[in-house]
Design a protein around this motif. Structure first.
Motif, PDB file in Angstrom:
ATOM      1  N   ALA A 115       0.849  -1.202   0.000  1.00 19.31           N
ATOM      2  CA  ALA A 115       0.000   0.000   0.000  1.00 19.31           C
ATOM      3  C   ALA A 115       0.881   1.248   0.000  1.00 19.31           C
ATOM      4  O   ALA A 115       0.594   2.222  -0.697  1.00 19.31           O
ATOM      5  CB  ALA A 115      -0.921  -0.005   1.221  1.00 19.31           C
ATOM      6  N   ALA A 116       1.990   1.186   0.763  1.00 18.89           N
ATOM      7  CA  ALA A 116       2.884   2.337   0.851  1.00 18.89           C
ATOM      8  C   ALA A 116       3.584   2.587  -0.488  1.00 18.89           C
ATOM      9  O   ALA A 116       3.745   3.733  -0.905  1.00 18.89           O
ATOM     10  CB  ALA A 116       3.919   2.108   1.958  1.00 18.89           C
ATOM     11  N   VAL A 117       4.005   1.520  -1.161  1.00 20.71           N
ATOM     12  CA  VAL A 117       4.658   1.691  -2.467  1.00 20.71           C
ATOM     13  C   VAL A 117       3.673   2.314  -3.458  1.00 20.71           C
ATOM     14  O   VAL A 117       4.020   3.226  -4.216  1.00 20.71           O
ATOM     15  CB  VAL A 117       5.213   0.350  -2.997  1.00 20.71           C
ATOM     16  CG1 VAL A 117       5.750   0.506  -4.415  1.00 20.71           C
ATOM     17  CG2 VAL A 117       6.312  -0.172  -2.080  1.00 20.71           C
ATOM     18  N   GLY A 118       2.418   1.846  -3.411  1.00 20.76           N
ATOM     19  CA  GLY A 118       1.378   2.436  -4.264  1.00 20.76           C
ATOM     20  C   GLY A 118       1.171   3.909  -3.929  1.00 20.76           C
ATOM     21  O   GLY A 118       1.057   4.757  -4.812  1.00 20.76           O
ATOM     22  N   LEU A 119       1.170   4.204  -2.641  1.00 22.21           N
ATOM     23  CA  LEU A 119       0.994   5.582  -2.171  1.00 22.21           C
ATOM     24  C   LEU A 119       2.143   6.469  -2.655  1.00 22.21           C
ATOM     25  O   LEU A 119       1.928   7.576  -3.144  1.00 22.21           O
ATOM     26  CB  LEU A 119       0.941   5.569  -0.640  1.00 22.21           C
ATOM     27  CG  LEU A 119       0.956   6.921   0.071  1.00 22.21           C
ATOM     28  CD1 LEU A 119      -0.369   7.626  -0.126  1.00 22.21           C
ATOM     29  CD2 LEU A 119       1.236   6.732   1.552  1.00 22.21           C
ATOM     30  N   LEU A 120       3.387   5.953  -2.537  1.00 16.26           N
ATOM     31  CA  LEU A 120       4.557   6.761  -2.912  1.00 16.26           C
ATOM     32  C   LEU A 120       4.647   6.951  -4.426  1.00 16.26           C
ATOM     33  O   LEU A 120       5.274   7.896  -4.897  1.00 16.26           O
ATOM     34  CB  LEU A 120       5.848   6.120  -2.370  1.00 16.26           C
ATOM     35  CG  LEU A 120       5.962   6.127  -0.836  1.00 16.26           C
ATOM     36  CD1 LEU A 120       7.226   5.405  -0.384  1.00 16.26           C
ATOM     37  CD2 LEU A 120       5.948   7.556  -0.299  1.00 16.26           C
ATOM     38  N   ALA A 121       4.008   6.054  -5.175  1.00 10.41           N
ATOM     39  CA  ALA A 121       3.969   6.252  -6.630  1.00 10.41           C
ATOM     40  C   ALA A 121       3.006   7.377  -6.972  1.00 10.41           C
ATOM     41  O   ALA A 121       3.189   8.090  -7.953  1.00 10.41           O
ATOM     42  CB  ALA A 121       3.540   4.959  -7.320  1.00 10.41           C
TER      43      ALA A 121
END
Lengths: 178, 276
Positions: A115-121
């Protein structure tokens, strides 16, 4: 209607590897990842899109793999926690979780990291509020979210630092050539 | 393997509206699958057990946002997060972009679709009420052609719409208004949860207005107001009078109270929007 008659060959691109499996349309993506492909890093919490433990990336966007049929992932690029980094070459989000002690029992961690990687993208330089909002869809039952939020902020800093180092190297390279 | 969740179903992935409609006409007990953010959990619980799923995600034509001279046309497959972030939607319908951002969580908004939310017609969801408030028109396709249904007539009751068997929602036409200003507010116990109650308030140029509530009854509740009072006490009385007449399904005292509070909060957003 016999389930077997409904089976079909499905091609899946997961972490850059192409898999071909005979699946029923009702097979959920999370079950196929775990039971067919052996990628057990993606966890199952609730099966109803509440807890976020099963979050993976589909074409770079965070989705809950318990509410997506595996057949729907055909033609998409799926990334699970196994595809983030390797030992010795961790992904910035993994480094961030390590550095800030962003986990306790670890059950929610793969989903939180995806979820965090998606958020940072989607947000290159997230504020604390954006991080907290972006993590609404994942639940941690151990401790609370303080260190998780710090870990994501740490990862954002790492990504930014890596990018600016890359830009500086590219500028220096152009400078050398001219 | 302990992985069986939904019942068995036949699965089709048409690439045009025409072939999706054909499928819908010929397959008994078929359901359309868009984002799957309500349908798949319902199937996981086996609350919904369709014999056939028609996956429309491959229909490119339904995934666009088109800005016209007098309206914005949103395809049924536009995702909630797209609505939340789209520059044209933010410009023309900031209230719609804001409300879309309150739906579920980021991972849900990445997959959930406008069309799916509207035909699911959960009375506590934001988008049906937003479309009623904005006086949008639904474009619905069937094997015999298309028809248009005003949002106010589209939602007929608890998770029930005016769609006929064999029809599908293809797009939503939201008229551009230069004279009305809107505000939105909702109350949920936790971020990402369904709202208990929410409200959209409109102030039109001629001092008239409207409030559209959701989460109070079985469908969005639109109430026009010939005059939207500027005086706080008069406005409060107006909200109370309108809320008192709502046919609230459960917990009426709490929901009527919330309806009044949220209408006023939404009104305050109108005032802020006018200043900004």
């Amino acid at each position: 209607m016999a389930g077997k008659a409904l089976k079909r060959m499905v091609k899946l691109d997961v972490n850059g590897t192409c898999y071909e499996r005979e699946l029923e349309p009702r097979d959920l993506l999370v079950h196929v990842l775990r039971d067919e492909l052996g990628l057990t890093g993606t966890h199952i919490g609730c099966d109803t899109s509440q807890c976020g433990a099963c979050t993976v990336l589909v074409d770079g966007e965070a989705v809950k793999s318990c509410t997506m049929l595996a057949v729907q992932a055909e033609g998409c690029s799926v990334t699970t926690v196994e595809g983030l980094g390797k030992m010795g070459a961790l992904h910035p989000i993994q480094e961030g979780f390590w550095e800030e002690h962003g986990l306790q029992c670890g059950f929610c961690t793969p989903g939180v990291m995806m979820a965090a990687v998606g958020l940072l993208a989607q947000y290159r330089e997230p504020t604390e509020e954006q991080i907290r909002e972006g993590l609404e869809g994942v639940m941690c039952r151990c401790t609370g979210y303080q260190n998780i939020v710090r870990a994501v902020a740490n990862a954002a800093e790492r990504i930014k630092a890596t990018e600016s180092a890359e830009i500086q190297a590219a500028v220096a390279h152009v400078g050398e050539r001219s | 393997m302990g992985r069986l969740k939904p019942n068995s179903f036949a699965y089709y992935r048409p690439n045009s509206v025409a072939s999706a409609l054909q499928c819908l006409a010929t397959q008994p007990d078929a359901k359309i699958l868009a984002g799957g953010q309500s349908l798949v959990p319902a199937m996981n619980f086996r609350l919904s057990r369709p014999a056939c799923l028609i996956d429309i995600n491959g229909i490119e034509a339904l995934a666009h946002v088109e800005v016209c001279a007098d309206k914005v046309v949103l395809g049924a497959l536009v995702h909630h997060q797209q609505i939340h972030e789209h520059p044209s939607i933010r410009q023309h319908f900031p209230v719609l972009a804001e409300a879309a951002g309150e739906i579920g969580h980021l991972a849900i908004r990445n997959r959930g679709t406008l069309g799916g939310s509207l035909v699911h017609a959960d009375p506590a969801s934001e988008l049906p009420a937003a479309m009623v408030a904005l006086r949008a028109v639904m474009e619905v396709a069937g094997v015999d052609g298309t028809r248009r249904i005003p949002a106010a007539e589209f939602f007929v009751g608890w998770m029930t719409t005016a769609l006929d068997t064999g029809e599908m929602l293809v797009s939503v036409h939201v008229p551009l208004s230069s004279s009305s200003v809107y505000g939105f507010a909702e109350f949920a116990r936790r971020p990402g949860d369904f709202a208990y109650v929410g409200a959209f308030v409109e102030r039109a140029a001629n001092e008239s207005g409207a409030v559209t509530w959701f989460g109070v009854s079985d469908k969005p509740e639109y109430r026009p107001m010939s005059a939207l009072p500027r005086d706080a006490a008069a406005r409060q009385a107006e909200w109370q009078q309108l809320a008192a007449k709502l046919e609230v399904l459960d917990e009426p005292r709490m929901r009527r109270k919330l309806a009044v509070v949220l209408a006023e909060r939404a009104y305050q957003k109108v005032e802020e929007a006018k200043i900004g």
